[in-house]
Design an enzyme around this catalytic site. Sequence first.
Site, mmCIF file in Angstrom:
data_model
loop_
_atom_site.group_PDB
_atom_site.id
_atom_site.type_symbol
_atom_site.label_atom_id
_atom_site.label_comp_id
_atom_site.label_asym_id
_atom_site.label_seq_id
_atom_site.Cartn_x
_atom_site.Cartn_y
_atom_site.Cartn_z
ATOM 1 N N ASP A 129 0.767 -1.233 -0.026
ATOM 2 C CA ASP A 129 -0.445 -0.014 -0.476
ATOM 3 C C ASP A 129 0.834 1.403 -0.170
ATOM 4 O OD1 ASP A 129 -1.740 -1.970 0.125
ATOM 5 O OD2 ASP A 129 -2.069 -1.520 2.462
HETATM 6 N N1 URA Z 1 -2.023 -5.854 3.806
HETATM 7 C C1 URA Z 1 -1.710 -3.661 4.188
HETATM 8 O O1 URA Z 1 -2.883 -4.423 4.670
HETATM 9 N N2 URA Z 1 -1.227 -4.057 3.686
HETATM 10 C C2 URA Z 1 -0.018 -3.981 2.882
HETATM 11 O O2 URA Z 1 0.397 -3.412 2.629
HETATM 12 C C3 URA Z 1 0.748 -5.502 2.707
HETATM 13 C C4 URA Z 1 -0.119 -5.707 3.656
#
Ligand code: URA
Length: 238
Positions: A104
């Site tokens: 993310d």
């Molecule tokens: N899980 C999440 O919620 N975000 C990420 O970036 C990776 C794993």
Amino acid sequence: MQRIDKILANRGFGTRKEVKALIKDGAVEIAGKVVRDPGFLVDTEQQKIAVNGEVLAYREHIYILMNKPQGVVSATEDRKERTVVSLLPENYRIYEPFPVGRLDKDTEGMLILTNDGQFSHQLLAPKKHVPKTYLARIEGRVTEKDIEAFKAGVVLDDGYKTLPAKLIILEQGRLSLIEITICEGKFHQVKRMFQAVGKEVIYLKRIAMGGLALDDRLSPGEFREMSEEELEILHKDN
Ligand code: URA
């Protein structure tokens, strides 16, 4: 087609200026002929390049280990946001690397970038269950009950039941610090798993993937090429 001076600079034969001097000195042969023009265009798939008589191996793939910083998106291009690829210098971008999976925008940590589609597929294929370990700061008290729940699998907001995940509590309190290892990669998975037990992830960092840990000498935003040994580890795990 690429300029010979650029290719050699990218391959570590010196600065553009040093490489130009090398070419002008007649040290460089392309397809068996000495070339003294630094701007000479080479078709690297067809034409052999030799420097001081030594043929350069054609390089197809690149593998980069990055400590992704927060605030950039895991994409090659984006109309609005800065991307992880935009953090790389031109000498890596010419290989057209892309991120292996996504973190993310607000997640930091281990991200591999490559132009090797097969390698990427091996790491991402759901059937392979490649483990990914994250360090997370959680709003709320993470308990033994959560460890059990994650071990059994929790039901996400869309009804999906997660595979068993390993949760380790590092600090327990109003804010907790945990380590979690998951073997799948659903959208926002870690955040949604904690949502499922009524807690919120307020900081997330990937610290390992497929048996390979993030190099802690890399600060957020830093990257380097992966070593043969590191690639081995990832291949072995697959
Ligand atoms: N899980 C999440 O919620 N975000 C990420 O970036 C990776 C794993």
